[in-house]
Motif scaffolding. Structure first.
Motif, short mmCIF file in Angstrom:
data_model
loop_
_atom_site.label_atom_id
_atom_site.label_comp_id
_atom_site.label_asym_id
_atom_site.label_seq_id
_atom_site.Cartn_x
_atom_site.Cartn_y
_atom_site.Cartn_z
N GLU A 52 0.85 -1.18 0.00
CA GLU A 52 0.00 0.00 0.00
C GLU A 52 0.89 1.24 0.00
O GLU A 52 2.07 1.17 0.32
CB GLU A 52 -0.89 -0.01 1.24
CG GLU A 52 -1.64 -1.31 1.43
CD GLU A 52 -3.12 -1.10 1.64
OE1 GLU A 52 -3.59 0.02 1.44
OE2 GLU A 52 -3.80 -2.08 1.98
N SER A 53 0.29 2.36 -0.35
CA SER A 53 1.04 3.61 -0.35
C SER A 53 1.52 3.97 1.06
O SER A 53 2.48 4.74 1.21
CB SER A 53 0.19 4.74 -0.93
OG SER A 53 -1.00 4.88 -0.20
N THR A 54 0.86 3.41 2.08
CA THR A 54 1.27 3.65 3.47
C THR A 54 2.51 2.86 3.84
O THR A 54 3.09 3.09 4.90
CB THR A 54 0.14 3.26 4.42
OG1 THR A 54 -0.18 1.88 4.20
CG2 THR A 54 -1.09 4.12 4.19
N GLY A 55 2.87 1.90 3.00
CA GLY A 55 4.02 1.05 3.30
C GLY A 55 3.64 -0.33 3.80
O GLY A 55 4.51 -1.20 3.95
N VAL A 56 2.37 -0.55 4.06
CA VAL A 56 1.92 -1.86 4.53
C VAL A 56 2.08 -2.87 3.39
O VAL A 56 1.66 -2.62 2.26
CB VAL A 56 0.46 -1.80 5.00
CG1 VAL A 56 -0.05 -3.20 5.34
CG2 VAL A 56 0.33 -0.87 6.19
N THR A 57 2.68 -4.00 3.70
CA THR A 57 2.91 -5.04 2.70
C THR A 57 2.18 -6.32 3.07
O THR A 57 1.88 -6.58 4.24
CB THR A 57 4.40 -5.35 2.54
OG1 THR A 57 4.94 -5.76 3.81
CG2 THR A 57 5.16 -4.13 2.04
N GLN A 58 1.91 -7.11 2.05
CA GLN A 58 1.30 -8.42 2.23
C GLN A 58 2.02 -9.39 1.33
O GLN A 58 2.27 -9.09 0.15
CB GLN A 58 -0.19 -8.37 1.87
CG GLN A 58 -0.91 -9.70 2.01
CD GLN A 58 -2.37 -9.62 1.57
OE1 GLN A 58 -2.81 -8.62 1.02
NE2 GLN A 58 -3.12 -10.69 1.81
N TYR A 59 2.38 -10.56 1.87
CA TYR A 59 3.09 -11.58 1.10
C TYR A 59 2.37 -12.91 1.19
O TYR A 59 1.83 -13.27 2.24
CB TYR A 59 4.51 -11.78 1.64
CG TYR A 59 5.45 -10.63 1.40
CD1 TYR A 59 5.65 -9.67 2.36
CD2 TYR A 59 6.15 -10.54 0.20
CE1 TYR A 59 6.53 -8.61 2.15
CE2 TYR A 59 7.04 -9.49 -0.03
CZ TYR A 59 7.21 -8.54 0.95
OH TYR A 59 8.09 -7.50 0.72
N ALA A 60 2.42 -13.67 0.10
CA ALA A 60 1.97 -15.05 0.16
C ALA A 60 2.97 -15.85 0.98
O ALA A 60 4.17 -15.55 0.99
CB ALA A 60 1.88 -15.63 -1.25
N ASP A 61 2.47 -16.88 1.66
CA ASP A 61 3.36 -17.68 2.52
C ASP A 61 4.50 -18.30 1.72
O ASP A 61 5.61 -18.44 2.23
CB ASP A 61 2.56 -18.78 3.21
CG ASP A 61 1.68 -18.23 4.32
OD1 ASP A 61 0.74 -18.94 4.73
OD2 ASP A 61 1.92 -17.10 4.77
#
Length: 115
Positions: A52-61
């Motif tokens: 996200e533009s906020t820096g929050v990331t999400q990754y697949a396991d």
């Protein structure tokens, strides 16, 4: 009309690295979240990583600890650094983003990992 364009795919040996780049054109609006999906032959498209533009990331396991998503200095630019690539990472990698509630997709870039 906003568009996403990927680059950086290719052929690499097992254990190698690649960096994918996604840039947008045609929009000055912030695209967020923005990231990567992939689709292997005969399989459904699956999330790899988003930021996200906020820096929050999400990754697949299945990529944690091997892949890193980051932003570029230019607006709406994302990189995916892929290390320790394995044959099961072979797929078409698509850049994805959401702007004004609408999903955008790039045309895809092929990543092939040889044994």
């Amino acid at each position: 009309q906003a568009q996403l364009v990927e680059s950086g795919g290719g052929l690499v040996q097992t254990g190698g690295s690649l960096r994918l780049t996604c840039v947008s054109s045609g929009s000055k609006a912030v695209i967020s979240p923005m990231g990567w999906y992939r689709q292997a032959p005969g399989k459904e498209r699956e999330l790899v990583a988003t930021r996200e533009s906020t820096g929050v990331t999400q990754y697949a396991d299945f990529v944690k600890g091997r892949f890193t998503i980051s932003r570029g200095n230019a607006l709406n630019t994302r990189y995916l650094q892929m290390n320790d690539l394995q044959p099961e990472d072979t797929a078409v990698y698509y850049c994805w983003g959401r702007v004004w509630g609408r999903d955008l997709w790039g045309q895809g870039t092929q990543v092939t990992v040889s044994t």
